[in-house]
Design an enzyme around this catalytic site. Structure first.
Site, mmCIF file in Angstrom:
data_model
loop_
_atom_site.group_PDB
_atom_site.id
_atom_site.type_symbol
_atom_site.label_atom_id
_atom_site.label_comp_id
_atom_site.label_asym_id
_atom_site.label_seq_id
_atom_site.Cartn_x
_atom_site.Cartn_y
_atom_site.Cartn_z
ATOM 1 N N CYS C 110 15.859 -18.645 -15.690
ATOM 2 C CA CYS C 110 16.574 -18.099 -16.119
ATOM 3 C C CYS C 110 17.476 -16.831 -15.313
ATOM 4 C CB CYS C 110 16.313 -17.576 -17.185
ATOM 5 S SG CYS C 110 16.187 -18.611 -18.246
ATOM 6 N N HIS C 403 22.403 -18.614 -24.276
ATOM 7 C CA HIS C 403 22.102 -18.900 -23.338
ATOM 8 C C HIS C 403 21.963 -20.291 -22.011
ATOM 9 C CE1 HIS C 403 18.823 -17.637 -20.608
ATOM 10 N NE2 HIS C 403 18.043 -18.022 -20.809
ATOM 11 N N CYS C 434 15.110 -11.905 -17.797
ATOM 12 C CA CYS C 434 13.949 -12.218 -16.720
ATOM 13 C C CYS C 434 13.681 -13.722 -16.811
ATOM 14 C CB CYS C 434 12.410 -12.181 -18.471
ATOM 15 S SG CYS C 434 13.846 -12.273 -19.989
#
Lengths: 328, 454, 448
Positions: C110, C403, C434
């Protein structure tokens, strides 16, 4: 055929009172095939069961140790094993793979006519490994297996199979596997001490403290084919692991995961922190019925100076296994 | 959008059938390609006696454009264009000789041929005979255009008194009408009001170095305008609502311009256009107010929202943006500073009216009024504002018209077909060009001489 | 929480801090993304390459870069097909950029988008390139599905087989069970726990309440909605496939509505489960890009300069053995970044902490305000303290926007750069994102 004295090298299981300490080494031409051994084991078990019913079970272990020299790991099988267990596919043999290499030698001992316990239905209670260094691919290894410490257990008789793996004369790996033969009555007076810390294989009996699941660190998803997949890389095609049908024949509702599959997975989860030399123990509790999701905690064990691991059923909270990995 | 009928009557068996039945047989219009010859054959320049000097000037210019110019009609010749110079006509009788001379050439006009008249506007100051002659040209032109076939068009340049026939906008308009850039402009007299403007250094890239903002540029006519302005050399800022951003990006990238996602009705739209255009491109020369919407309803059934939204987008936003841009002219460098051009999109509905489009027609009529009043505000910098009024153009918008109505609407003009977005874009590009600087506050129809309206 | 000093912040301190005569600036010119869709939504048939190309084209259009050769383009995807071995370069070739624009792929879970910005900004600072496009894309709708390992091996052996016999032997190994495809999961490979289950452990360890999570989630939606209302995204986004806003946005959500949702993660723990679909990010599809440049390159083209990329720091934690939470690496990256730049946690006008889960943000904030964590784990003298929550994720974050893993970094950097530019010169922003594998990347941006 040569004879020798059981090495005390790295022994964590004393066997002082075993009359068979002085054994004859029987050298086998190669690592026997497990398939044939299981077939022989089933036949021998039937005979032993009959003897047991007659109250004539032997209380003596064979006075021999089996030795196979020049055992080498096969690169393809090693890689397959490493992939399945989540070990890096390096040239170093994982401790669990050394067990896989040596296991048939110990099994061969257990299907001897003079072995007092039936192989069929034998339960793996615990396993302890001392690794001094990781053997590497291509390294010729000498495997020596013997049985010791036949003793009573609250639900039968247990015995330790000791396997030593040497390279150039030095012991690099030593494993002690504790098996339980349920319902086998040993003559009274025969090493009466029941080992209280060994798992019963059946759950929480014998005053064992109630298991309280700790905070998990992971989860293993073991498919219905987990037993077959481990059988493929380990050669251990014990029918209780292979399918529902074959497991049922042996008294289990479904196939159960190999104990060493779960213990080796935990060892892999500890990862590189274990170093090259370590002690690796496991005690097996409730068998893992496949398919399964085993909730695990693999975490530093400050008191033990290494890692402790625990695997349990996340839904019912039943303990499957716990053990330690302590670097040396 | 494809015009199936147009294809059918021009190909194969259906062509023969259409011919036998005497159905209207529109021809595919020839459109501009860079490098194409200006006309399809020799150009015949005719004039009345009093216009001889102007005709000489015009013929000289045409020769300068590498055209094969003839001054006397020859019966065997096929002409690509006929230019009637009638600027000196003082009596309707003066028209007779040149018009009848032209008449003999019409049957053998090349396909996509052109007839262009040059004349003077009739005003109250003229004597009655002069005014009659001048206004007569208007009637002549409109009727002649309806008689032309095979993609030929007739248009007129109406040159204000005092403006010489070699003024930039006269030549610009003449060249536009002769060329295939005016393919769908037919029967239109276009007024040249002043000698302002300048001839381009390169007729193929008249907008070189110019920065143009085009609203509603994501699709249809707006996308064609962006492409055409870019082809003519302009750097294009393509503006459309954020929701149309995907197509807008494609348009902007295809013309190597930049995209600005903006709702033009936003109070700060003008400021945001300025900020984007000045920071990216350093100047702003041309504004094309193309963005528009329709919310058709009979007035009796009109919801306030339908009325208000059409007026807000189609005219109020243009007024507010122009106000902001004009205000910035004095204070910020490069804003509409050098020969600026504002070109707005009107509509034939705003001229002739259209049932169910009171709101749209009000907004488009408003555009016509607005450009007339805006042009003088730009005059100090050699600028101008004009409008283009499209008729039936094949777009996503007109594709939503019911099939039969659409078929009829397409045929209701002298060219018997709908226009293409590029036809509107060519007119916009002409009015945005330096050579259009003498055309002040006018509205040019791009309608194929629609049967309705002026 | 269990206190186990492990990684310390000190290990990241530099021996040679940047000097005033250090490298030139790398600035954020602007960004472009396509609206984020929910998995299985309007982008269901769009590949990573499709979406990345669309985001690139929107960026090119916004800044008038059609036909231009950019210094370098870097982007990546977390869920990546093997055919996309050159994803970014292929997207560039399909875009309006000059085909002479080099491109490379980055993959850092990510944090992929963040890492592309870091790497390219550094190249610009070093003078290796003058302009760059950073980006990321992910499709959970068009996720790669592989054949099972045994089938794959059999097929590969089959393709290598020279004889009919060898071919038959390879085929004979295939069992019906091998035909079942293997789809990617969000489970951590080494622990087998999903990201949500990992965060649930951290959430429980820090005692983050359901109410606090739902409040943060509701704020994320409301702030994102307000930003759309004021046209904030008009120059940050280009619609795609008919989608003009992030599909996950729920303008009408509320703490009360969120409170009705059933927990989905942490149900096996001995503490109450608090994490719901409402305070977690959904699986999403989307792509984002950021245009980076040297000051000179931007000035030559009359392009805006929103903010400069001041510094960045990656960190990773050992989440395997219960020492630290999977998504807590940002809590380690930020103090290293602060120390290197002589800043405190409070020295920022804006904060962007990626909302992998509402609880992730809250766990990070709790850790920074925890004496024991800051002293024992970060090796600091005292806690970093609290931040002004009104400066945090002021136009919403991943809980509302969605996301698409690798696209989140680009979304955040472009958004924060614009926010800082609005605030005015000298305003400063902190980003923390994160990532899977116990990683995180933090970054400081400063308005130019």
């Amino acid at each position: 055929m040569t004879s020798g004295v059981d090495g005390a090298d790295g022994a964590d299981v004393p066997a002082p009172d075993d009359p068979a300490t002085l054994r004859t080494d029987v050298e086998l031409p190669g690592v026997p095939g497990l398939g044939g051994l299981y077939a022989r084991g089933v036949a021998a078990s039937a005979r032993l069961a009959a003897l047991s019913r007659l109250g004539r079970a032997s209380d003596r272990l064979p006075g021999v140790a089996y030795v196979v020299r020049g055992v080498r790991a096969d690169p393809d099988r090693l890689t397959a094993y490493q992939h399945l267990l989540g070990e890096p596919a390096s040239d170093a043999l994982p401790a669990g793979y050394v067990h896989v290499l040596a296991f048939p030698v110990a099994t061969a001992l257990m299907v001897r006519d003079d072995f007092p316990l039936p192989l069929a239905g034998m339960v793996h209670l615990a396993n302890r490994v001392q690794q001094h260094r990781a053997p590497v691919l291509g390294e010729p290894l000498d495997v020596r297996a013997h049985a010791q410490d036949l003793r009573r257990h609250r639900s039968g008789a247990q015995v330790d199979l000791v396997t030593e793996v040497r390279s150039g004369g030095d012991v690099v790996w030593r494993g002690v596997s504790t098996y339980l033969a349920k319902g086998v009555r040993l003559p009274a007076g025969r090493s009466g001490a029941e080992t209280p810390d060994a798992g019963s294989g059946g759950g929480r009996r014998g005053g064992r403290p109630e298991f309280v699941p700790p905070v998990p660190t992971g989860q293993w998803s073991l498919g219905a084919d987990a037993g077959r997949r481990y059988a493929a890389v380990s050669g251990d095609r014990n029918p209780i692991h292979l399918s529902r049908v074959t497991a049922r024949a042996m008294g289990f509702p479904r196939a159960i995961a190999h104990g060493m599959l779960t213990a080796s997975r935990a060892l892999a989860d500890v990862g590189r922190a274990r170093g090259d030399a370590f002690a690796w123990t496991v005690e097996f509790a409730k068998p893992v019925l496949l398919p399964a999701r085993v909730t695990v905690r693999v975490a530093p064990d400050l008191a033990g100076g290494g890692y402790a691991y625990t695997g349990w059923d996340g839904r019912c909270g039943a303990l499957h296994l716990h053990g330690t990995v302590v670097p040396r | 959008m494809t015009d199936t009928y147009l294809t059918l009557v021009n190909t194969g068996v259906t062509k023969t059938i259409a011919k036998r039945l005497g159905l209207p047989r529109p021809v595919p219009l020839r459109r501009h390609r860079p490098g194409q010859p200006l006309t399809g054959g020799p150009v015949l320049v005719l004039h009345d006696d009093a216009s001889a000097r102007d005709a000489d000037v015009v013929a000289g210019q045409l020769v300068g454009w590498d055209l094969d110019v003839r001054r006397h009609a020859a019966s065997a010749e096929r002409y690509g264009a006929v230019v009637l110079v009638l600027t000196g006509a003082a009596h309707p009788e003066d028209l007779s000789a040149p018009v009848l001379a032209a008449a003999g050439t019409l049957r053998s006009l090349e396909s996509a041929g052109r007839v262009v008249t040059l004349s003077r506007p009739a005003t109250a100051d003229d004597g009655p005979a002069v005014a009659a002659a001048r206004q007569g040209v208007d009637g002549l032109l409109r009727s002649l255009a309806k008689e032309l076939r095979a993609g030929a068009t007739g248009n007129g340049v109406v040159v204000a008194d005092g403006v010489p026939v070699d003024a930039p906008s006269v030549l610009g308009a003449l060249r536009f009408f002769l060329s295939t850039r005016s393919a769908f402009v037919d029967g239109q007299p276009l007024a040249v009001d002043s000698a302002g403007g300048a001839l381009p250094g390169d007729w193929d890239r008249p907008l070189a170095g110019r920065v143009a903002v085009v609203t509603g540029a994501a699709r249809g006519i707006g996308a064609a305008i962006a492409a055409t302005l870019a082809r003519d050399g302009a750097t294009v800022v393509a503006v459309d609502v954020p929701a149309a951003g995907e197509q807008l990006a494609r348009v902007a990238n295809s013309v190597h311009g930049s995209a600005l996602q903006l709702d033009i009705t936003a109070p700060d739209a003008g400021e945001r256009i300025l900020a984007h255009t000045l920071s990216r491109h350093g100047r702003l020369d041309v504004v094309v107010h193309n963005a528009g919407i329709t919310r058709d309803r009979l007035l009796a059934n009109m919801e306030p929202d339908r009325w208000d939204s059409v007026l807000a987008v189609n005219i109020a936003a243009q007024l507010r943006i122009d106000e902001a841009l004009l205000a910035a002219r004095g204070t910020r460098d490069g804003v509409l500073a050098d020969a600026p051009r504002i070109v707005s999109l009107a509509s034939t509905s705003g001229i002739a009216g259209n049932r169910g489009q009171t709101n749209y027609a009000a907004s488009k009529g408003g555009v016509i009024g607005m450009v007339r009043a805006t042009a003088p505000l730009l005059a100090d910098a050699g600028g101008t504002a004009n409008a283009v009024a499209p008729g039936f153009v094949e777009t996503e918008m007109t594709a939503r018209i019911p099939a039969l109505t659409r078929q009829v609407a397409r045929r209701l003009n002298s060219l018997q077909q709908g226009g293409q977005p590029v036809d509107v874009a060519e007119a916009v590009a002409f009015l945005a060009s330096p050579q259009a600087g003498g055309i002040l506050g006018r509205t040019l129809r791009v309608c194929g001489q629609n049967l309705v309206g002026a | 929480m269990t206190a186990l000093p492990s990684t310390t912040a000190q290990s990241g301190l530099p021996t040679d801090p940047p000097t005033p005569d250090g490298p030139r600036r790398a600035v954020v010119v602007g960004g472009n993304r396509i609206p984020f869709a929910r998995a299985g939504g309007p982008y269901v048939r769009s590949s990573n390459q499709d979406m990345l190309t669309a985001a690139l084209d929107g960026l090119v259009a916004r800044f008038g870069l059609a036909g231009e050769q950019i210094g370098e383009v870097a982007a990546g995807a977390v869920l990546k097909h093997s055919k996309d071995f050159n994803l970014t370069r292929e997207a560039v070739l399909g875009s309006a950029l000059a085909s002479g624009t080099p491109a490379y792929d980055v993959q850092m879970a990510c944090a992929t988008g963040m890492e592309t910005v870091v790497g390219l900004a550094n190249k610009i600072r070093l003078g290796q390139i003058d302009s760059a496009v950073a980006g990321g894309v992910d499709s959970t709708s068009d996720a790669p599905i592989a054949v099972s390992d045994p089938l794959r091996r059999a097929l590969l052996d089959l393709s290598r087989a020279k004889s009919t016999q060898a071919r038959l032997a390879a085929l004979a190994r295939v069992r019906p069970g091998h035909l079942a495809p293997a789809a990617p999961t969000t489970a951590e490979p080494r622990t087998g726990l999903s990201m949500g289950e990992h965060q649930a452990l951290t959430t429980a360890a820090w005692g983050i309440t359901r109410e606090a999570q739902d409040e943060l989630a509701a704020a994320s939606h409301h702030r994102l909605a307000a930003a759309y209302e004021r046209g904030f995204f008009d120059d940050l986004m280009t619609p795609y496939r008919g989608l003009t806003r992030d599909a996950n946005l729920r303008t009408d959500t509320s703490v009360e509505k969120l409170a009705t949702l059933k927990p989905v993660f942490g149900k096996g723990l001995d503490t109450p489960a608090t994490m719901t679909a409402g305070n977690s990010t959904p699986l999403s599809d989307g792509a984002s890009t950021v245009l980076l440049a040297s000051d000179a390159w931007a000035a030559e083209r009359g392009l805006p300069v929103l903010a400069s990329v001041v510094d960045a720091q990656a960190a990773a934690v050992d989440f395997l053995h219960g020492r630290e939470g999977l998504l807590m690496a940002g809590a380690y990256a930020v103090p290293r970044l602060l120390a290197r730049n002589g800043l405190t946690l409070q020295d920022f006008d804006l904060y962007e902490i990626h909302e992998a889960f509402a609880a992730t943000v809250l766990s990070n904030l709790a850790a920074w305000d925890d004496e024991r964590f800051c002293t024992e784990r970060l090796g600091l003298d005292k806690p970093l303290g609290t931040i002004d929550r009104s400066r945090l994720n002021v136009v919403g974050s991943s809980v509302a926007a969605g996301h698409p893993f690798a696209a989140t970094g680009g979304r955040i950097v472009a958004t924060l750069a614009k926010l800082l530019a609005e605030k005015g010169p000298g305003s400063r922003g902190l980003v923390s994102v994160c990532a899977a594998g116990g990683q995180g990347v933090a970054m400081i941006l400063e308005a130019a």
